[in-house]
Design an enzyme around this catalytic site. Structure first.
Site, PDB file in Angstrom:
ATOM      1  N   ILE A  12       0.842  -1.201   0.000  1.00 32.02           N
ATOM      2  CA  ILE A  12       0.000   0.000   0.000  1.00 32.02           C
ATOM      3  C   ILE A  12       0.877   1.250   0.000  1.00 32.02           C
ATOM      4  CG2 ILE A  12      -1.895   1.206   1.145  1.00 32.02           C
ATOM      5  CD1 ILE A  12      -2.539  -1.467   2.559  1.00 32.02           C
ATOM      6  N   ASN A  32      12.262  -0.884   6.411  1.00 30.91           N
ATOM      7  CA  ASN A  32      13.368  -1.786   6.748  1.00 30.91           C
ATOM      8  C   ASN A  32      13.495  -2.941   5.753  1.00 30.91           C
ATOM      9  OD1 ASN A  32      11.258  -3.490   7.406  1.00 30.91           O
ATOM     10  ND2 ASN A  32      11.860  -3.801   9.533  1.00 30.91           N
ATOM     11  N   SER A  34      11.731  -5.496   5.338  1.00 31.52           N
ATOM     12  CA  SER A  34      11.461  -6.839   5.880  1.00 31.52           C
ATOM     13  C   SER A  34      10.379  -7.558   5.096  1.00 31.52           C
ATOM     14  CB  SER A  34      11.040  -6.735   7.352  1.00 31.52           C
ATOM     15  OG  SER A  34       9.837  -6.008   7.474  1.00 31.52           O
ATOM     16  N   ASN A  35       9.507  -6.796   4.429  1.00 38.76           N
ATOM     17  CA  ASN A  35       8.456  -7.422   3.622  1.00 38.76           C
ATOM     18  C   ASN A  35       8.260  -6.656   2.319  1.00 38.76           C
ATOM     19  OD1 ASN A  35       6.490  -9.409   3.158  1.00 38.76           O
ATOM     20  ND2 ASN A  35       4.858  -8.057   3.823  1.00 38.76           N
ATOM     21  N   LYS A  85       1.587  -7.438   9.391  1.00 36.80           N
ATOM     22  CA  LYS A  85       0.179  -7.306   8.990  1.00 36.80           C
ATOM     23  C   LYS A  85      -0.582  -8.599   8.715  1.00 36.80           C
ATOM     24  CE  LYS A  85       1.087  -6.977   4.050  1.00 36.80           C
ATOM     25  NZ  LYS A  85       0.729  -6.330   2.793  1.00 36.80           N
ATOM     26  N   SER A 125      -7.434  -0.573  10.459  1.00 40.87           N
ATOM     27  CA  SER A 125      -7.999  -1.748   9.801  1.00 40.87           C
ATOM     28  C   SER A 125      -9.411  -2.021  10.279  1.00 40.87           C
ATOM     29  CB  SER A 125      -7.115  -2.961  10.100  1.00 40.87           C
ATOM     30  OG  SER A 125      -7.756  -4.160   9.744  1.00 40.87           O
ATOM     31  N   THR A 127     -10.349  -4.726  11.088  1.00 41.95           N
ATOM     32  CA  THR A 127     -10.265  -5.766  12.130  1.00 41.95           C
ATOM     33  C   THR A 127     -10.619  -5.218  13.508  1.00 41.95           C
ATOM     34  OG1 THR A 127      -7.896  -5.372  12.437  1.00 41.95           O
ATOM     35  CG2 THR A 127      -8.511  -7.129  10.917  1.00 41.95           C
ATOM     36  N   TYR A 150      -2.841  -9.293  15.671  1.00 41.93           N
ATOM     37  CA  TYR A 150      -2.764  -8.202  14.675  1.00 41.93           C
ATOM     38  C   TYR A 150      -3.904  -7.208  14.886  1.00 41.93           C
ATOM     39  CZ  TYR A 150      -3.707  -5.727  10.341  1.00 41.93           C
ATOM     40  OH  TYR A 150      -3.990  -4.745   9.431  1.00 41.93           O
ATOM     41  N   LYS A 154      -3.946  -3.006  16.187  1.00 36.15           N
ATOM     42  CA  LYS A 154      -4.599  -1.863  15.535  1.00 36.15           C
ATOM     43  C   LYS A 154      -5.505  -1.126  16.526  1.00 36.15           C
ATOM     44  CE  LYS A 154      -2.726  -2.175  11.476  1.00 36.15           C
ATOM     45  NZ  LYS A 154      -1.729  -1.168  11.060  1.00 36.15           N
ATOM     46  N   ASN A 200      -2.200 -13.421   2.085  1.00 34.57           N
ATOM     47  CA  ASN A 200      -3.451 -12.823   1.614  1.00 34.57           C
ATOM     48  C   ASN A 200      -3.992 -13.572   0.400  1.00 34.57           C
ATOM     49  OD1 ASN A 200      -3.216 -10.851   3.608  1.00 34.57           O
ATOM     50  ND2 ASN A 200      -2.104  -9.454   2.260  1.00 34.57           N
TER      51      ASN A 200
END
Length: 337
Positions: A12, A32, A34-35, A85, A125, A127, A150, A154, A200
């Site tokens: 995003i 960083n 990392s993903n 995430k 989110s 969530t 997760y 949030k 996902n």
């Protein structure tokens, strides 16, 4: 304006950086990696013609983060994406999620206070609503006990932001509770690029269609939904990115009605997993190999947005169709060969 984007080479984040540039802003990226992948910067440049300042910094490292603020003293706002995430992973590794998501946000807020940066757009989110009692879910729906670490991060992050804004004059925030971002930039130069096995649905769908994954597992077909699979509000990532730009402008133009505003960012439509599979096959002409597995821990049964407030107050609306969005995801996947 110069806008700091944490997690700006992520899925995003990278699309939002493109939309910030398109709107005339100057993004600075902190990530960083990392993903995400450093090559995303090339995609951003190919789309926009602009090179973006990039710092390989982990937001949980406050000294490194503070240095970025010191070197960019004219930052006007922050868009904070950098966080872990994946719902399923958070159930298995809760401490990773609490450390990354909570400490990262607190460091951002510390630096904002120190360097007098007044505007924060936070990547929240849906969530936070858990399994809502009433659908579509509005911003006034009760915050329920989270079904995953997760989701809990949030909720806690929203509380941290509210408390910090209340204690600090000149600090403002917009919390964007978004639903399920999917798709890719129409150019197919940037898109969702998960490292390892995707957590996902859509990248798993496209990787299965491309033959990278042998089989797509649909987690449960016994939910209380028309076809038994989970229902989500899937939103095009470019539409979502534009909501962040509108939010930045809203704060800078002094249009906020309160120091902390909350907006649902979704399409207002719920789509089941089976519907996604069928629509993907129709749009691409590719048959998917899939099987039904057990329910996945932490998954919510069904949720979709009431986006009326975002439409009317924020002045933002989802525009892309599901067909366009799935086609863009497939185009992106094919570009990775």
């Amino acid at each position: 304006m110069k806008i700091l984007v944490t997690g700006g080479t992520g899925y995003i984040g990278s699309h939002t950086v493109v939309e910030l540039i398109n709107a005339g802003h100057t993004p600075v990226i902190v990530d960083n990696l990392s993903n995400s992948n450093i090559g995303v910067l090339d995609g951003i440049k190919s789309i926009t013609g602009e090179s973006v300042s990039f710092y390989q910094v982990d937001v949980t490292d406050i000294q490194a983060l503070d240095k970025v603020f010191s070197e960019n003293h004219d930052i006007k706002g922050i868009i904070h994406f950098a966080a872990s995430k994946a719902v399923g992973e958070s159930v298995k590794e809760p401490l990773k999620y609490y450390r990354n998501n909570l400490v990262g946000l607190m460091n951002i807020l510390e630096c904002m206070k120190k360097h007098k940066v007044g505007s924060l757009v936070f990547s929240s989110s849906c969530t936070v609503y858990g399994q809502p009692d009433i659908l579509p879910v509005t911003e006034n729906a009760p915050i329920k006990p989270a079904l995953s670490p997760y989701g809990n991060t949030k909720q806690i992050c929203e509380e941290i932001i509210r408390d910090t804004v209340a204690s600090c004059e000149g600090l403002h925030a917009i919390l964007l509770r978004y639903f399920n971002p999917i798709g890719a930039h129409p150019s197919a130069l940037i898109g969702e690029l998960p490292l390892g096995v995707p957590q996902n649905l859509i990248p798993y769908v496209t990787q299965t269609a491309a033959g990278i994954r042998e089989c797509l597992t649909i987690f449960g077909d016994d939910y209380d939904t028309p076809d038994g699979s989970c229902i989500r509000d899937y939103i095009n990532v470019t539409d979502l990115a534009k909501a962040h730009v509108v939010s930045v402008d809203r704060m800078e133009n002094g249009k906020q009605e309160s120091d902390v505003e909350v907006f649902n960012i979704g399409t207002g439509r719920g789509t089941s997993v089976f519907e996604i599979v069928n629509m993907f096959e129709k749009v691409t002409g590719v048959k998917l190999n899939y099987k039904v597995g057990h329910r996945r821990e932490g998954d919510i049964e069904k949720v979709w947005a009431d986006a009326t407030i975002a439409n009317n107050t924020l002045g933002w609306k989802a525009e892309k169709t599901m067909e366009e969005t799935l086609a863009s995801a497939w185009k992106w996947q094919q570009s990775l060969k």
